[in-house]
Write a protein that holds these residues in place. Structure first.
Motif, mmCIF file in Angstrom:
data_model
loop_
_atom_site.group_PDB
_atom_site.id
_atom_site.type_symbol
_atom_site.label_atom_id
_atom_site.label_comp_id
_atom_site.label_asym_id
_atom_site.label_seq_id
_atom_site.Cartn_x
_atom_site.Cartn_y
_atom_site.Cartn_z
ATOM 1 N N ARG A 188 0.811 -1.219 0.000
ATOM 2 C CA ARG A 188 0.000 0.000 0.000
ATOM 3 C C ARG A 188 0.846 1.270 0.000
ATOM 4 N NH1 ARG A 188 -4.682 0.797 3.713
ATOM 5 N NH2 ARG A 188 -5.294 1.964 1.870
ATOM 6 N N GLY A 189 2.151 1.126 0.201
ATOM 7 C CA GLY A 189 2.996 2.300 0.302
ATOM 8 C C GLY A 189 3.672 2.714 -0.979
ATOM 9 N N GLY A 190 3.473 1.931 -2.045
ATOM 10 C CA GLY A 190 4.088 2.296 -3.311
ATOM 11 C C GLY A 190 5.577 1.978 -3.351
ATOM 12 N N ARG A 194 8.491 0.538 -0.587
ATOM 13 C CA ARG A 194 9.264 -0.695 -0.816
ATOM 14 C C ARG A 194 10.761 -0.404 -0.808
ATOM 15 N NH1 ARG A 194 4.716 -1.514 -4.058
ATOM 16 N NH2 ARG A 194 5.660 -0.712 -5.967
ATOM 17 N N LYS A 195 11.142 0.720 -1.363
ATOM 18 C CA LYS A 195 12.564 1.087 -1.344
ATOM 19 C C LYS A 195 13.043 1.300 0.091
ATOM 20 C CE LYS A 195 15.957 4.297 -3.323
ATOM 21 N NZ LYS A 195 16.687 4.475 -2.055
ATOM 22 N N SER A 196 12.227 1.974 0.901
ATOM 23 C CA SER A 196 12.599 2.192 2.300
ATOM 24 C C SER A 196 12.765 0.866 3.029
ATOM 25 C CB SER A 196 11.542 3.045 3.006
ATOM 26 O OG SER A 196 11.495 4.348 2.477
ATOM 27 N N VAL A 197 11.843 -0.048 2.790
ATOM 28 C CA VAL A 197 11.906 -1.349 3.460
ATOM 29 C C VAL A 197 13.136 -2.127 2.998
ATOM 30 C CG1 VAL A 197 10.703 -3.535 3.821
ATOM 31 C CG2 VAL A 197 9.412 -1.406 3.778
ATOM 32 N N GLN A 227 8.149 -11.135 -2.768
ATOM 33 C CA GLN A 227 7.767 -10.836 -4.151
ATOM 34 C C GLN A 227 7.644 -9.334 -4.370
ATOM 35 O OE1 GLN A 227 7.493 -12.600 -6.780
ATOM 36 N NE2 GLN A 227 7.456 -14.723 -6.100
ATOM 37 N N LEU A 228 7.084 -8.634 -3.389
ATOM 38 C CA LEU A 228 6.951 -7.182 -3.511
ATOM 39 C C LEU A 228 8.292 -6.471 -3.369
ATOM 40 C CD1 LEU A 228 3.671 -6.520 -1.499
ATOM 41 C CD2 LEU A 228 4.010 -6.168 -3.942
ATOM 42 N N LEU A 229 9.135 -6.980 -2.461
ATOM 43 C CA LEU A 229 10.420 -6.330 -2.230
ATOM 44 C C LEU A 229 11.393 -6.533 -3.380
ATOM 45 C CD1 LEU A 229 11.295 -7.023 1.525
ATOM 46 C CD2 LEU A 229 10.733 -4.835 0.475
ATOM 47 N N MET A 230 11.440 -7.759 -3.881
ATOM 48 C CA MET A 230 12.505 -8.126 -4.801
ATOM 49 C C MET A 230 12.022 -8.465 -6.200
ATOM 50 S SD MET A 230 14.736 -7.709 -2.505
ATOM 51 C CE MET A 230 16.245 -8.173 -3.338
ATOM 52 N N GLY A 231 10.723 -8.693 -6.373
ATOM 53 C CA GLY A 231 10.242 -9.165 -7.668
ATOM 54 C C GLY A 231 10.506 -8.208 -8.802
ATOM 55 N N ASP A 232 10.352 -6.895 -8.549
ATOM 56 C CA ASP A 232 10.532 -5.928 -9.621
ATOM 57 C C ASP A 232 12.000 -5.642 -9.892
ATOM 58 O OD1 ASP A 232 10.049 -2.790 -7.822
ATOM 59 O OD2 ASP A 232 11.004 -4.664 -7.230
ATOM 60 N N GLU A 233 12.908 -6.309 -9.142
ATOM 61 C CA GLU A 233 14.335 -6.089 -9.345
ATOM 62 C C GLU A 233 14.989 -7.237 -10.107
ATOM 63 O OE1 GLU A 233 15.084 -2.778 -6.379
ATOM 64 O OE2 GLU A 233 16.607 -4.313 -6.466
ATOM 65 N N LYS A 241 6.855 -15.949 -15.400
ATOM 66 C CA LYS A 241 6.086 -15.109 -14.495
ATOM 67 C C LYS A 241 6.431 -15.358 -13.027
ATOM 68 C CE LYS A 241 3.865 -13.433 -17.970
ATOM 69 N NZ LYS A 241 4.177 -12.093 -18.454
ATOM 70 N N ILE A 242 7.227 -16.355 -12.726
ATOM 71 C CA ILE A 242 7.543 -16.681 -11.351
ATOM 72 C C ILE A 242 8.931 -16.145 -11.017
ATOM 73 C CG2 ILE A 242 7.825 -18.532 -9.658
ATOM 74 C CD1 ILE A 242 5.000 -18.232 -10.741
ATOM 75 N N VAL A 243 9.013 -15.370 -9.949
ATOM 76 C CA VAL A 243 10.290 -14.813 -9.521
ATOM 77 C C VAL A 243 10.950 -15.777 -8.549
ATOM 78 C CG1 VAL A 243 11.400 -12.897 -8.336
ATOM 79 C CG2 VAL A 243 9.431 -12.473 -9.809
ATOM 80 N N GLU A 244 12.190 -16.115 -8.790
ATOM 81 C CA GLU A 244 12.948 -16.972 -7.863
ATOM 82 C C GLU A 244 13.447 -16.085 -6.730
ATOM 83 O OE1 GLU A 244 13.988 -20.494 -6.501
ATOM 84 O OE2 GLU A 244 13.146 -20.238 -8.507
ATOM 85 N N ILE A 245 12.940 -16.328 -5.510
ATOM 86 C CA ILE A 245 13.216 -15.388 -4.422
ATOM 87 C C ILE A 245 14.101 -15.955 -3.337
ATOM 88 C CG2 ILE A 245 11.114 -14.067 -4.776
ATOM 89 C CD1 ILE A 245 9.775 -15.693 -2.628
#
Length: 246
Positions: A188-190, A194-197, A227-233, A241-245
């Motif tokens: 919800r924080g955009g 996510r960058k701050s986290v 997935q939210l923290l690292m998926g877009d990186e 479509k599956i991110v290896e995390i």
């Protein structure tokens, strides 16, 4: 506990608007019932209001009330930009596990419910997120975490040298509240949230939670956070479509 049960009724949200005379024995001049109860909790938990009662069940009341958008907004959005959000009242009580369980469980539930129900986007409240991350990560860190040196350096200073006496949280409900709160901040924080986290070292912390816990529900919640923290990186082929995390 009685107040918490009453708060199951939608009508109990009126505590926010219920005017009362100021109470001389409380620390503030609050004139509504909700803020007076919050003051009572702040004084009570330290034993400065009544030495025979810590009022440790009051967070259950606030957790139920935080489901109502007007109250979650009141907790998260400070009336004065110079003030901390009222939600930070509960951050000192997320850890250590030696605190009474009602205090830890209720406080983490207040944070989660407020983050979930507040109508405003969390990235509109820049003063909130930095004050939540350390208290949410602290209970997740083990006494001997398997962090690399660069990962340790990312953590806030107060989380880097915890020592062997530090004990991580083991109660599954408390852990679930914490992981869901991290997810809500990221979701919800955009991108700014996510960058701050990420910048505060959350990924290696939740990674180690995933390694060490057997509860499938919490493992799935951790995976959603990652997935939210690292998926877009992670660069992915178009058909992947599956991110290896991990």
């Amino acid at each position: 506990m009685l107040l918490s049960n009453l708060a199951k009724s939608d009508s109990f949200a009126r505590l926010l608007d219920l005017k009362r005379p100021s109470v001389r024995t409380l620390s503030s001049t609050a004139t509504n019932a909700f803020d007076q109860l919050l003051d009572l909790f702040n004084k009570g938990v330290s034993g400065s209001y009544n030495p025979t009662s810590k009022f440790e069940y009051l967070p259950y009341l606030f957790a139920d009330l935080a489901k109502f958008p007007p109250i979650s907004t009141h907790l998260i959005s400070p009336s004065d930009p110079k003030d901390l959000p009222l939600l930070t009242t509960f951050t000192p009580h997320t850890s250590p596990p030696t605190l009474p369980l009602p205090l830890r469980l209720g406080s983490t539930a207040v944070i989660r419910n407020a983050l979930l129900s507040v109508p405003a986007p969390l990235d509109n409240i820049p003063s909130l997120i930095p004050h939540l991350i350390s208290p949410l990560l602290l209970p997740l860190i083990g006494s001997d975490p398997a962090f690399s040196e660069p990962e340790t350096d990312l953590l806030p200073p107060e989380l880097q040298l915890l020592g062997p006496e530090h004990v991580p949280e083991t109660d599954l409900q408390v852990l679930n509240n914490i992981v869901e709160s991290l997810f809500l901040i990221c979701a919800r924080g955009g991108e700014g949230a996510r960058k701050s986290v990420r910048d505060l070292g959350a990924y290696p912390v939740v990674r180690e939670v995933h390694v060490g816990i057997e509860d499938e529900g919490i493992r799935e919640s951790v995976e959603r956070v990652v997935q939210l923290l690292m998926g877009d990186e992670v660069e992915k082929p178009e058909d992947e479509k599956i991110v290896e995390i991990f």
